[in-house]
Every structure is written in structure tokens, then in C-alpha cells.
Design an enzyme around this catalytic site. Structure first.
Site, PDB file in Angstrom:
ATOM      1  N   VAL A 200       5.311  15.976 -53.619  1.00 26.47           N
ATOM      2  CA  VAL A 200       5.560  17.294 -54.208  1.00 26.47           C
ATOM      3  C   VAL A 200       5.913  17.139 -55.686  1.00 26.47           C
ATOM      4  CG1 VAL A 200       6.950  19.399 -54.110  1.00 26.47           C
ATOM      5  CG2 VAL A 200       6.355  18.220 -51.981  1.00 26.47           C
ATOM      6  N   ASP A 219      12.953   8.622 -60.350  1.00 21.65           N
ATOM      7  CA  ASP A 219      12.706   8.221 -58.964  1.00 21.65           C
ATOM      8  C   ASP A 219      12.792   6.705 -58.932  1.00 21.65           C
ATOM      9  OD1 ASP A 219      11.581   7.463 -56.501  1.00 21.65           O
ATOM     10  OD2 ASP A 219      10.297   9.240 -56.434  1.00 21.65           O
ATOM     11  N   ALA A 279      13.881  21.248 -52.619  1.00 20.82           N
ATOM     12  CA  ALA A 279      13.983  20.052 -51.766  1.00 20.82           C
ATOM     13  C   ALA A 279      14.855  20.345 -50.550  1.00 20.82           C
ATOM     14  CB  ALA A 279      14.518  18.886 -52.581  1.00 20.82           C
ATOM     15  N   ARG A 280      16.140  20.088 -50.662  1.00 22.08           N
ATOM     16  CA  ARG A 280      17.093  20.403 -49.606  1.00 22.08           C
ATOM     17  C   ARG A 280      18.405  20.843 -50.241  1.00 22.08           C
ATOM     18  NH1 ARG A 280      13.483  20.829 -46.915  1.00 22.08           N
ATOM     19  NH2 ARG A 280      12.930  19.858 -44.927  1.00 22.08           N
ATOM     20  N   ASP A 304      15.547  27.500 -53.093  1.00 24.26           N
ATOM     21  CA  ASP A 304      14.765  27.845 -51.905  1.00 24.26           C
ATOM     22  C   ASP A 304      15.461  27.323 -50.647  1.00 24.26           C
ATOM     23  OD1 ASP A 304      12.403  28.756 -50.496  1.00 24.26           O
ATOM     24  OD2 ASP A 304      11.800  26.651 -50.309  1.00 24.26           O
ATOM     25  N   GLU A 309      21.518  26.963 -43.472  1.00 23.17           N
ATOM     26  CA  GLU A 309      20.433  27.954 -43.482  1.00 23.17           C
ATOM     27  C   GLU A 309      20.418  28.752 -42.189  1.00 23.17           C
ATOM     28  OE1 GLU A 309      16.728  26.051 -44.548  1.00 23.17           O
ATOM     29  OE2 GLU A 309      17.491  25.522 -46.522  1.00 23.17           O
ATOM     30  N   HIS A 328      13.818  29.543 -47.918  1.00 24.60           N
ATOM     31  CA  HIS A 328      13.108  28.305 -47.524  1.00 24.60           C
ATOM     32  C   HIS A 328      11.613  28.595 -47.319  1.00 24.60           C
ATOM     33  CE1 HIS A 328      13.755  24.135 -45.519  1.00 24.60           C
ATOM     34  NE2 HIS A 328      12.527  24.219 -46.020  1.00 24.60           N
ATOM     35  N   LEU A 329      11.000  29.030 -48.419  1.00 22.76           N
ATOM     36  CA  LEU A 329       9.590  29.444 -48.352  1.00 22.76           C
ATOM     37  C   LEU A 329       8.622  28.403 -48.899  1.00 22.76           C
ATOM     38  CD1 LEU A 329       9.649  33.217 -49.501  1.00 22.76           C
ATOM     39  CD2 LEU A 329       9.444  32.281 -47.192  1.00 22.76           C
ATOM     40  N   ALA A 331       7.085  25.839 -47.935  1.00 23.32           N
ATOM     41  CA  ALA A 331       5.886  25.454 -47.183  1.00 23.32           C
ATOM     42  C   ALA A 331       5.158  26.668 -46.623  1.00 23.32           C
ATOM     43  CB  ALA A 331       6.290  24.534 -46.034  1.00 23.32           C
TER      44      ALA A 331
HETATM   45  N1  NAI Z   1      11.249  23.848 -49.452  1.00 24.52           N
HETATM   46  C1  NAI Z   1      10.281  23.493 -48.635  1.00 24.52           C
HETATM   47  O1  NAI Z   1       9.759  24.280 -47.874  1.00 24.52           O
HETATM   48  C2  NAI Z   1       9.828  22.085 -48.659  1.00 24.52           C
HETATM   49  C3  NAI Z   1      10.693  21.092 -48.976  1.00 24.52           C
HETATM   50  N2  NAI Z   1      10.275  19.803 -48.985  1.00 24.52           N
HETATM   51  C4  NAI Z   1      11.282  18.797 -49.363  1.00 24.52           C
HETATM   52  O2  NAI Z   1      10.777  18.041 -50.427  1.00 24.52           O
HETATM   53  C5  NAI Z   1      11.040  16.682 -50.192  1.00 24.52           C
HETATM   54  C6  NAI Z   1       9.986  15.852 -50.875  1.00 24.52           C
HETATM   55  O3  NAI Z   1       8.756  16.007 -50.210  1.00 24.52           O
HETATM   56  P1  NAI Z   1       7.542  15.015 -50.529  1.00 24.52           P
HETATM   57  O4  NAI Z   1       7.310  14.989 -51.983  1.00 24.52           O
HETATM   58  O5  NAI Z   1       6.438  15.398 -49.642  1.00 24.52           O
HETATM   59  O6  NAI Z   1       8.177  13.638 -50.059  1.00 24.52           O
HETATM   60  P2  NAI Z   1       7.842  12.212 -50.647  1.00 24.52           P
HETATM   61  O7  NAI Z   1       8.423  11.257 -49.672  1.00 24.52           O
HETATM   62  O8  NAI Z   1       6.412  12.108 -50.979  1.00 24.52           O
HETATM   63  O9  NAI Z   1       8.682  12.137 -52.008  1.00 24.52           O
HETATM   64  C7  NAI Z   1      10.049  11.977 -52.079  1.00 24.52           C
HETATM   65  C8  NAI Z   1      10.343  11.124 -53.292  1.00 24.52           C
HETATM   66  O10 NAI Z   1      11.742  11.109 -53.491  1.00 24.52           O
HETATM   67  C9  NAI Z   1      12.065   9.833 -53.986  1.00 24.52           C
HETATM   68  N3  NAI Z   1      13.473   9.533 -53.870  1.00 24.52           N
HETATM   69  C10 NAI Z   1      14.142   8.995 -52.822  1.00 24.52           C
HETATM   70  N4  NAI Z   1      15.427   8.819 -53.153  1.00 24.52           N
HETATM   71  C11 NAI Z   1      15.580   9.236 -54.418  1.00 24.52           C
HETATM   72  C12 NAI Z   1      16.686   9.294 -55.306  1.00 24.52           C
HETATM   73  N5  NAI Z   1      17.888   8.865 -54.938  1.00 24.52           N
HETATM   74  N6  NAI Z   1      16.490   9.791 -56.537  1.00 24.52           N
HETATM   75  C13 NAI Z   1      15.269  10.224 -56.925  1.00 24.52           C
HETATM   76  N7  NAI Z   1      14.177  10.169 -56.127  1.00 24.52           N
HETATM   77  C14 NAI Z   1      14.344   9.698 -54.883  1.00 24.52           C
HETATM   78  C15 NAI Z   1      11.181   8.913 -53.181  1.00 24.52           C
HETATM   79  O11 NAI Z   1      11.025   7.663 -53.803  1.00 24.52           O
HETATM   80  C16 NAI Z   1       9.891   9.688 -53.121  1.00 24.52           C
HETATM   81  O12 NAI Z   1       9.028   9.307 -54.159  1.00 24.52           O
HETATM   82  C17 NAI Z   1      11.051  16.553 -48.679  1.00 24.52           C
HETATM   83  O13 NAI Z   1      11.880  15.480 -48.270  1.00 24.52           O
HETATM   84  C18 NAI Z   1      11.588  17.864 -48.220  1.00 24.52           C
HETATM   85  O14 NAI Z   1      12.969  17.752 -48.065  1.00 24.52           O
HETATM   86  C19 NAI Z   1       8.998  19.452 -48.704  1.00 24.52           C
HETATM   87  C20 NAI Z   1       8.084  20.398 -48.371  1.00 24.52           C
HETATM   88  C21 NAI Z   1       8.421  21.799 -48.296  1.00 24.52           C
HETATM   89  O1  HPV Z   2       8.299  20.378 -44.873  1.00 23.33           O
HETATM   90  C1  HPV Z   2       9.465  20.527 -45.245  1.00 23.33           C
HETATM   91  O2  HPV Z   2      10.215  19.594 -45.536  1.00 23.33           O
HETATM   92  C2  HPV Z   2       9.998  21.862 -45.355  1.00 23.33           C
HETATM   93  O3  HPV Z   2      11.103  22.006 -45.837  1.00 23.33           O
HETATM   94  C3  HPV Z   2       9.264  22.992 -44.808  1.00 23.33           C
HETATM   95  O4  HPV Z   2      10.128  23.592 -43.884  1.00 23.33           O
HETATM   96  P1  HPV Z   2       9.580  24.646 -42.822  1.00 23.33           P
HETATM   97  O5  HPV Z   2       8.608  23.913 -41.965  1.00 23.33           O
HETATM   98  O6  HPV Z   2       8.941  25.742 -43.591  1.00 23.33           O
HETATM   99  O7  HPV Z   2      10.791  25.076 -42.069  1.00 23.33           O
END
Ligand code: NAI
Ligand code: HPV
Length: 592
Positions: A200, A219, A279-280, A304, A309, A328-329, A331
Site C-alpha cells: 500500500v 521502512d 493502517a491500524r 480510517d 472499532e 475503516h473504508l 478496502a
Molecule cells: N484501512 C484499510 O482498510 C486497510 C488497511 N491496511 C493496513 O495496511 C497495512 C499495510 O498493508 P500492505 O502494504 O498490504 O502490507 P505490506 O506487508 O505489503 O507492507 C507493510 C510494510 O510495513 C513495513 N514495516 C513493518 N514494520 C515497520 C516499522 N516499524 N516501521 C516502518 N515500516 C514498517 C514492512 O516492512 C512492510 O514493507 C496492513 O498491515 C493493514 O493493517 C491494508 C489494507 C486495507
Molecule cells: O485488509 C485490511 O487489512 C483491512 O484493514 C481491510 O479491512 P476490512 O476487510 O475492510 O475489514
């Protein structure tokens, strides 16, 4: 022949264990049941009974349809924790999004039935991975299908906070026209710090560059060349904090990232910074953010995600005039939800079928082709473990186990994680009520104090086969069959794969040759004519079919070890009669 690693190499038993599998492996090796129910479950599936998948949150229709081709699908949304715990013991798989907490209690309530948890999305912080592993439950996620949706939402919030979109919208809807109040700031030329440069984060970076921003990223684990390729500089946490005009968070919630943005971090940011969190919630100390907003250090935040939640009604951050919120939109686009649903449905169905799980979270991958090739050795490894442990005398306490893999292939050419798990399974299951599978083998081994070490022997010759032989030794134990103790003082069993089938080829210092099927009798006798006939007669009187027999001896006329493979289990009486043959010095009956 050279030994390339020594007994000192103690394999850490708490490393996450490898695993992936195919239907060609015996299904109970993949998802063994607690002993009493195992046969029933395997039988039920064999008779065509479908597994049950509980979907506890809204999942795209394409995914549901795919699940229905293979399983009974129970879509029960908004279950309370108690209701989930009640239902789960009737389910083979559970599919969740971010709204379901899959706690230790859920795994405990499953009573061993739950085989797979599928997270229809990326973040798995709502699943207790340790508890899943301890219960032998595979966790898979859908890591790619919502990347773009989350990145686009990040950009939507970035532009919203730069131009007060949410606040201005609310103001107009309240009948006001406050053009001077909602003057924004431009993005072009500003510095955006992307925290977490994964899937992301890098898509956000790419888009932000398109908006004319300077993009830096923090990162600790991201490769610099990937960042360079999209014109992003990787910087320290400190530099990101102190130089950014906008900060966008994209790291997972882990113990290391929890409350990464706290008072200390906010004390170092540029005054007037704008923060976006897709993120979270837990990566920000929400109280600290509130203080930073109130003092004007943070000009705006767009959130988000929240620690809790949905956030409580009275949450001051949600109500803050400089905070833009979405539920939390990240995705939640039609496209992402269809993609995620299919991605997770495929992963769950595959895992239930015993196939490779490419997105396993608690089980590193063994590639399909490697698994196919190793499949007969996987069976061999388990059987050697089973034999070795049954040879230990009661009360010996099996602790130190050495596994040797002999192969003409180079040391990096053999992934032993799978074999190690199966030896562990073989060692533990015959002497306990726990069930061991590829997910929990290391954990269970460690829990039971097993110290398993591995050794590779590189043989000369052509590396057509992945392995020549596997040897399992148990040190510091007595054996109930003294001849199983080799010259090194350890219970030793060695086996090979012949014609695709596992064979036992050595017991102690005796060479033997018996196919590892059914059960076996090991018998040491003084080497003299007629013994084989006598044993054969006793067994045939009982209608016990001998499928294999071999005799290994030290020298003609001295001692010999006879190995007899049996299709049926002989009665106690028959075994007693074998023991009473004068030349028989010791014997043992072993189940495979
Ligand atoms: N709001 C939403 O609906 C969504 C939220 N997310 C959140 O986004 C996060 C990231 O998703 P992706 O990019 O797909 O995961 P990803 O695993 O591809 O990327 C996460 C990155 O964070 C880095 N990381 C780990 N520890 C770290 C630190 N201490 N400082 C800085 N960087 C660090 C990792 O090295 C990795 O490159 C997910 O874990 C999820 O929590 C993801 C999709 C939808
Ligand atoms: O994929 C993630 O990490 C998300 O945060 C998406 O959450 P959701 O499946 O929309 O409840």
C-alpha cells in the site's frame, strides 16, 4: 561423503514452521484430528460430506459462490464473541475481515475441528496467530486484492485534509458559506513521509509523486532499490518525522509499531503537519494525537482506523474539528471486495483440500514442485519417527533426537522443514493425545521439551533423488529392543524410498529391508536355519499376512535381526509364541 552440518546445529523449535501441502499427502498428516474424531472426519469427507465454512463478515458474492462449490457455507454476520465460540466447533474454516476477533478462546472452543482461518484482507492483527499455531490451525490472508483500494483511500484522505473537504462539506450542509475559514494548503512541492513502504505504501508514494509531492519513506525492512525505482528516498524515522509536511501510515500493527506515534514522536514533527492513517488505529497513541491536535502541532488528521472499532460515541478524536474520519473504508471498493473474496475463497478451499497455501501466515511456503518430490520422504520421515519412539523403553523420556538427511544434492537444495515436522509428528503422536501437524509441529516439540537437531550428509553421485536416506536417532535413552541401539549408543532407525514407498533399511547397526506399511515385528535371534519358518508358521496359524520379511546379520552364524512386515495385528498369544522360540533373544512389535 562429507558431513556438512554438525549435531551442534540445534534447530530452533519455536521458529514458525513451514508448511504447505498437496492432496497427494495423506490428509491426516495435513490436518490431523484429535485421535477420537480423526477417523470420522476423514471418513465423512471420503463419503462426500462437505466441510463447513463460517463467514462471519460480509464477503463478495463471487467468493461465496466459489466456497459453495466445495463447502457448506454459513454466513452469520454480527456474531457476539460467545456466539462465535459456540458455532466454531461445528466449522472446518472461518472467514473474517477486520471486525471479528479470532481470539484464543475461539481456537479453544473449536475443539480441534477448525482447520483454516481465512482473513479476507491484509491485516491479521485481529487473529491470535500464536493460538492458531498452537492449535494446528492454518491462517491465510488475501494480501494483494485490496492494495490499490487502500492506497486510493489514503490519497483521498490526503487531498481531503489538505483542502478541509470534510469540514467544508459539513459547514455548507449546515447552511453556512465559510470561504475564508476553509482555505487549504497545496500538495505540490510538499514532502510526504510514507511510513511503511510495502504494497500500500509504495502505491501511495507512486500516486503522491504524480501529484507533484516530494516523497520520502521510512521502512526498516524495505529494499532501497525498490524505493529508488519509484523515486523515493528511504529515510530514518527521525528524518521522516522532522521533514514531512504530510505523514501517511502504512505499516502493520505489531508489538514494534504499536503506538509508534506517541507524545515523543509528536514532539519532533514539523508544526502544522497533517497525518493520514489508513493502517491500524493502534499505531497511533490516540490520546497523544489529541494533545498534538489541541496544541496545533498536528494541523489535521484523517483517520480510517481506530484502536477500538467502531470508536465509542464520545471519542474526542472523532469529534475533533480538525479530524476527518471514515469507518475503516480503506478496502471497501466494489472491485477490491470482489477480488479479496475470490482470493480468500480460493486460499481456504485449497487449504481444505490439502493443497498449497500460497498466503499462509503461520506456515512458510514449500513450493509445490518441491512438495511433490518430497512427498514419499514426508511419509518416510513420519514413520521413522514413529518407529524410533516406540523403540524407546518406557520411562526413558525422549528428548534428544538427531535427524540425518543424506543426499547427493547440495545443502541448499533440500528444504527440510517439512521433513522435520513429520519426524516430530511421528515422535510425538504415538505417545501422547496431542495431534501434530505441519503448522504446530515446532511449537508442540518445544512444548514437550524435544531437542531436535538436523544434519546433512552430502553423498557423491548424481542428485536425481532429493534424498538417499533419512536416519532418526534418539540419544540418552534405553531401548525395549536392545539391538536398536547402534554403536553410537543411540536408538537408530534409517529408511529409504524404494519404488515410491518408504522402506526401513537399518535398525541399530543391523541392515534390514522392510516396506513401512501396516505393522512390523523386529526379532533378534542367533543366526541358524529354521527360525524364519517357525515365525512364519505362528503368524499363518493366525491368518496374519506377512507382506515383507528380511534378515540382517552381523556375520554368518552370529546374531541376526529379522524384520517382518505384517498386514494385520497379531494377537498377544502369537507374539508370546514368537518370543518363546528358543533362538529368539528379543523381539518387539511396532505399529506404523
Ligand atoms: N484501512 C484499510 O482498510 C486497510 C488497511 N491496511 C493496513 O495496511 C497495512 C499495510 O498493508 P500492505 O502494504 O498490504 O502490507 P505490506 O506487508 O505489503 O507492507 C507493510 C510494510 O510495513 C513495513 N514495516 C513493518 N514494520 C515497520 C516499522 N516499524 N516501521 C516502518 N515500516 C514498517 C514492512 O516492512 C512492510 O514493507 C496492513 O498491515 C493493514 O493493517 C491494508 C489494507 C486495507
Ligand atoms: O485488509 C485490511 O487489512 C483491512 O484493514 C481491510 O479491512 P476490512 O476487510 O475492510 O475489514
Amino acid at each position: 561423503m562429507s558431513v556438512i552440518s554438525s549435531w551442534n546445529l540445534t534447530i530452533s523449535l519455536n521458529t514458525t514452521l513451514s508448511l504447505s501441502w498437496r492432496s497427494s499427502l495423506p490428509s491426516r498428516a495435513i490436518f490431523p484430528r484429535p485421535k477420537k474424531t480423526r477417523t470420522l472426519v476423514v471418513l465423512a469427507i471420503a463419503l462426500g460430506a462437505k466441510p463447513t465454512v463460517l463467514v462471519s463478515e460480509k464477503l463478495g458474492d463471487a467468493g461465496i459462490q466459489l466456497l459453495k462449490t466445495f463447502a457448506n457455507v454459513d454466513c452469520s454476520y454480527n456474531l457476539s464473541p460467545e456466539e462465535l465460540c459456540t458455532k466454531i466447533s461445528l466449522c472446518d474454516a472461518l472467514i473474517v475481515r477486520s471486525g471479528t476477533k479470532v481470539t484464543r478462546e475461539v481456537f479453544e472452543s473449536a475443539m480441534g475441528r477448525l482447520k483454516v482461518v481465512g482473513r479476507a484482507g491484509v491485516g491479521i492483527d485481529n487473529v491470535d496467530i500464536s493460538a492458531a499455531t498452537e492449535h494446528g490451525c492454518l491462517v491465510v490472508n488475501a494480501p494483494t486484492a485490496n492494495t490499490i483500494a487502500a492506497a486510493e483511500h489514503g490519497i483521498a484522505l490526503l487531498t481531503a485534509v489538505s483542502r478541509n473537504v470534510a469540514q467544508a462539506d459539513a459547514s455548507v450542509k449546515a447552511g453556512k458559506w465559510e470561504r475564508n475559514k476553509y482555505v487549504g494548503v497545496s500538495l505540490v512541492g510538499k514532502t510526504l513521509a510514507v511510513m511503511g513502504f510495502g504494497k500500500v505504501g509504495s502505491e501511495v508514494a507512486r500516486r503522491a509523486k504524480g501529484l507533484g509531492m516530494q516523497v520520502i519513506a521510512h521502512d526498516p525492512y524495505a529494499p532501497a532499490d525498490r524505493a529508488r525505482a519509484i523515486g523515493v528516498e528511504l529515510v530514518s524515522f527521525e528524518e521522516a518525522l522532522t521533514t514531512a509536511d504530510f505523514i501517511s501510515l502504512h505499516m502493520p500493527l505489531t508489538p514494534a509499531t504499536s503506538k509508534m506515534f506517541n507524545d515523543e514522536a509528536f514532539s519532533r514533527v514539523k508544526k502544522g503537519v497533517r497525518i493520514i492513517n489508513v493502517a491500524r488505529g493502534g499505531v497511533i497513541d490516540e490520546e497523544a494525537l489529541l494533545r498534538a491536535l489541541d496544541s496545533g502541532i498536528v494541523a489535521q488528521a484523517a483517520l480510517d482506523v481506530f484502536t477500538e472499532e467502531p470508536p465509542p460515541q464520545e471519542n474526542k478524536l472523532v469529534r475533533h474539528e480538525n479530524v476527518t474520519v471514515t469507518p475503516h473504508l480503506g478496502a471497501s471498493t466494489t472491485e477490491a471486495q470482489e477480488g479479496v473474496a475470490l482470493e480468500i475463497a480460493e486460499a481456504v478451499v485449497g487449504a481444505l483440500k490439502g493443497e498449497l497455501a500460497a498466503t499462509a501466515v503461520n506456515a512458510p511456503m514449500v513450493p509445490a514442485e518441491v512438495l511433490l518430490e518430497l512427498s514419499p520422504y514426508v511419509a518416510l520421515a513420519e514413520k521413522l519417527g514413529r518407529l524410533a519412539v516406540q523403540l524407546a523403553a518406557g520411562g526413558s523420556g525422549v528428548k534428544f533426537v538427531k535427524v540425518t538427511y543424506a543426499s547427493a544434492r547440495g545443502p541448499d537444495d533440500l528444504d527440510t522443514r517439512l521433513l522435520r515436522a513429520m519426524v516430530t509428528k511421528g515422535l510425538i503422536e504415538p505417545i501422547s493425545s496431542v495431534f501434530v501437524n505441519l503448522v504446530n509441529a515446532d511449537f508442540i516439540g518445544k512444548q514437550r521439551g524435544l531437542r531436535l537437531t538436523e544434519e546433512r550428509i552430502v553423498l557423491d553421485g548424481s542428485p536425481e533423488k532429493p534424498l538417499e536416506f533419512i536416519q532418526v536417532r534418539i540419544a540418552n535413552v534405553e531401548s525395549k529392543f536392545a539391538s536398536a541401539i547402534s554403536n553410537s549408543g543411540e536408538i537408530t532407525v534409517e529408511g529409504r524410498v524404494k519404488d515410491g514407498k518408504p522402506h526401513l533399511t537399518k535398525v541399530g547397526s543391523f541392515g534390514v529391508d522392510v516396506s513401512l506399511e501396516g505393522s512390523i515385528v523386529l526379532c533378534r535371534q542367533s543366526d541358524q536355519p529354521g527360525i524364519i519358518g517357525k515365525v512364519g508358521n505362528i503368524l499363518s496359524e493366525e491368518n496374519v499376512n506377512v507382506n515383507f520379511m528380511s534378515v540382517g546379520r552381523i556375520a554368518p552364524g552370529k546374531q541376526a535381526v529379522m524384520t517382518i512386515g505384517l498386514d494385520e495385528e497379531p494377537s498377544r498369544d502369537a507374539l508370546k509364541k514368537i518370543g518363546e522360540i528358543t533362538a529368539v533373544e528379543e523381539f518387539v512389535f511396532l505399529k506404523l
